[in-house]
Write a protein that holds these residues in place. Structure first.
Motif, mmCIF file in Angstrom:
data_model
loop_
_atom_site.group_PDB
_atom_site.id
_atom_site.type_symbol
_atom_site.label_atom_id
_atom_site.label_comp_id
_atom_site.label_asym_id
_atom_site.label_seq_id
_atom_site.Cartn_x
_atom_site.Cartn_y
_atom_site.Cartn_z
ATOM 1 N N HIS A 101 0.835 -1.218 0.000
ATOM 2 C CA HIS A 101 0.000 0.000 0.000
ATOM 3 C C HIS A 101 0.861 1.257 0.000
ATOM 4 O O HIS A 101 0.389 2.341 -0.306
ATOM 5 C CB HIS A 101 -0.958 -0.003 1.192
ATOM 6 N N GLU A 102 2.172 1.092 0.351
ATOM 7 C CA GLU A 102 3.033 2.282 0.394
ATOM 8 C C GLU A 102 3.617 2.607 -0.961
ATOM 9 O O GLU A 102 4.119 3.697 -1.188
ATOM 10 C CB GLU A 102 4.148 2.075 1.437
ATOM 11 N N TRP A 103 3.561 1.654 -1.896
ATOM 12 C CA TRP A 103 4.169 1.986 -3.200
ATOM 13 C C TRP A 103 3.242 1.652 -4.365
ATOM 14 O O TRP A 103 3.619 1.768 -5.514
ATOM 15 C CB TRP A 103 5.546 1.337 -3.395
ATOM 16 N N SER A 104 2.006 1.280 -4.053
ATOM 17 C CA SER A 104 1.042 1.075 -5.137
ATOM 18 C C SER A 104 -0.210 1.879 -4.827
ATOM 19 O O SER A 104 -0.928 1.582 -3.853
ATOM 20 C CB SER A 104 0.671 -0.415 -5.252
ATOM 21 N N ASP A 105 -0.475 2.886 -5.637
ATOM 22 C CA ASP A 105 -1.657 3.720 -5.403
ATOM 23 C C ASP A 105 -2.927 2.893 -5.544
ATOM 24 O O ASP A 105 -3.883 3.052 -4.785
ATOM 25 C CB ASP A 105 -1.657 4.873 -6.417
ATOM 26 N N PHE A 107 -3.358 -0.234 -4.830
ATOM 27 C CA PHE A 107 -3.522 -1.015 -3.605
ATOM 28 C C PHE A 107 -3.963 -0.103 -2.464
ATOM 29 O O PHE A 107 -4.898 -0.407 -1.721
ATOM 30 C CB PHE A 107 -2.194 -1.706 -3.263
ATOM 31 N N ASP A 108 -3.318 1.069 -2.361
ATOM 32 C CA ASP A 108 -3.647 2.001 -1.270
ATOM 33 C C ASP A 108 -5.117 2.400 -1.324
ATOM 34 O O ASP A 108 -5.831 2.403 -0.331
ATOM 35 C CB ASP A 108 -2.764 3.255 -1.387
ATOM 36 N N VAL A 128 -8.991 3.048 12.408
ATOM 37 C CA VAL A 128 -8.040 1.952 12.184
ATOM 38 C C VAL A 128 -6.874 2.467 11.354
ATOM 39 O O VAL A 128 -6.951 3.544 10.748
ATOM 40 C CB VAL A 128 -8.709 0.767 11.452
ATOM 41 N N TYR A 129 -5.810 1.721 11.355
ATOM 42 C CA TYR A 129 -4.667 2.004 10.485
ATOM 43 C C TYR A 129 -4.158 0.678 9.951
ATOM 44 O O TYR A 129 -4.523 -0.396 10.450
ATOM 45 C CB TYR A 129 -3.568 2.781 11.244
ATOM 46 N N ILE A 130 -3.311 0.764 8.907
ATOM 47 C CA ILE A 130 -2.774 -0.460 8.302
ATOM 48 C C ILE A 130 -1.561 -0.921 9.110
ATOM 49 O O ILE A 130 -0.522 -0.245 9.136
ATOM 50 C CB ILE A 130 -2.363 -0.222 6.837
ATOM 51 N N VAL A 297 -6.396 5.348 8.864
ATOM 52 C CA VAL A 297 -6.858 5.342 7.471
ATOM 53 C C VAL A 297 -7.874 6.472 7.302
ATOM 54 O O VAL A 297 -8.672 6.747 8.191
ATOM 55 C CB VAL A 297 -7.502 3.977 7.155
ATOM 56 N N LEU A 298 -7.836 7.124 6.167
ATOM 57 C CA LEU A 298 -8.680 8.314 5.944
ATOM 58 C C LEU A 298 -10.143 7.976 6.219
ATOM 59 O O LEU A 298 -10.569 6.831 6.028
ATOM 60 C CB LEU A 298 -8.553 8.766 4.478
#
Ligand code: 6CS
Ligand code: FE
Length: 309
Positions: A101-105, A107-108, A128-130, A297-298
């Motif tokens: 999720h940090e390098w694929s938009d 996936f994010d 929550v957060y990842i 997470v937003l």
């Protein structure tokens, strides 16, 4: 050194009997449980079984973009040099990619899908957060399986996750059938904590992500839970969502078929359940396995205007 209560002792020198979990399965209150896409039957099933399988949660065509990405990752030799990329211990083929999720938009954005976030909030009752994201590729003919385990046992021992207030979301990118090593879950196993034997060595993740030999349940304990709950293979087409509780026992077999079994996984941890120091390991694991710089997470509403491509 100040005393720290450990509700889930594990990686022990002497055997310890399984005991009932010391956390609720669903943390949300009644109002929070009523505010989301999961209905009362689905909430009851998650409470009872420790997982939910939701076929066609995402449109099948939406998974094609992820599969194209995977094909390009497989061609990228430089990628294999990254620590987040785990290869199979024998064939050298791609096994897992972490922190995607940090390098694929693409996936994010999937991790922020409003319906998914709302469902997770109905279970965890908080922002929550990842905690961790990964793609398990399980390639055709050579994809190796994963031993029986509870993710929470590892995340407690090695990442310092204090309580069971965390849910994994797995999304199938390919057909998951009886032939290509589907995820196997044990209904009801989430209600018991199975302390394990052994001592976590330094940098254990360099081995465990290829083959986990420590932190796996004692056969007698495993047998008891499987005889009580059975084994449920999670089968379905691309776009199936599997929500499973952090302590639900699971495994998967080798993939000897000509068809890859590629699944996305992202782990939602409650912001009330931040990682502490490991409870049974010599040092914390790297940020790409277990996020400590957590970012809630937003809000789903921030994404309702942006369709998922
Ligand atoms: O150690 C971990 O965090 C990883 N290991 C397994 C077998 N499942 C959860 C996670 O991907
Ligand atoms: Fe796991």
């Amino acid at each position: 050194m100040s005393f720290r209560e450990d509700l889930y002792p594990t990686r022990l020198a002497r055997p310890m009997e399984p005991f009932p979990r010391r956390d609720p399965v669903i943390h949300a209150d009644a109002a929070q449980q009523a505010d989301g896409p999961l209905n009362t039957e689905q909430l009851a099933a998650f409470e009872r079984d420790g997982f939910l399988v939701l076929p066609d949660f995402f449109p099948r065509h939406q998974m094609e973009g992820f599969r194209r990405d995977l094909d390009s990752y497989g061609q990228d030799q430089a990628l294999k040099a990254r620590p987040e990329v785990i290869t199979e211990r024998d064939s050298g083929q791609l096994r897992s990619l972490f922190a995607v999720h940090e390098w694929s938009d693409r996936f994010d954005r999937l991790t922020r899908e409003p319906r998914l976030l709302d469902a997770v909030r109905q279970l965890l009752g908080s922002d929550v957060y990842i905690h961790q994201s990964r793609i398990n590729l399980k390639p055709a003919f050579h994809g190796r399986g994963f031993e029986w385990h509870s993710d929470f046992e590892t995340w407690h021992a090695e990442d310092g996750m204090p309580r069971m207030r965390c849910v994994s979301a797995s999304v199938t990118l390919t057909e998951n059938s009886t032939h290509n090593g589907p995820l196997l879950l044990v209904p009801g196993s989430h209600k018991w904590f199975l302390p394990t034997l052994g001592t976590t060595p330094q940098r254990y993740w360099e081995h465990s992500l290829k083959q986990q030999t420590l932190g796996v349940p004692e056969p007698a304990h495993l047998r008891r839970l499987i005889e009580a709950g059975g084994i449920r293979p999670c089968q379905g087409g691309p776009g199936t969502l599997i929500l499973f509780e952090c302590n639900t026992l699971h495994a998967s077999g080798d993939n000897l078929s000509p068809w890859p079994r590629s699944n996305l996984f992202f782990v939602f941890n409650s912001v009330e359940n931040s990682l502490q120091a490991p409870f049974a390991a010599p040092e914390p694991r790297p940020e790409w396995i277990a996020a400590r710089k957590r970012v809630p997470v937003l809000e789903p509403r921030a994404w309702q205007q942006q369709a998922i491509a």
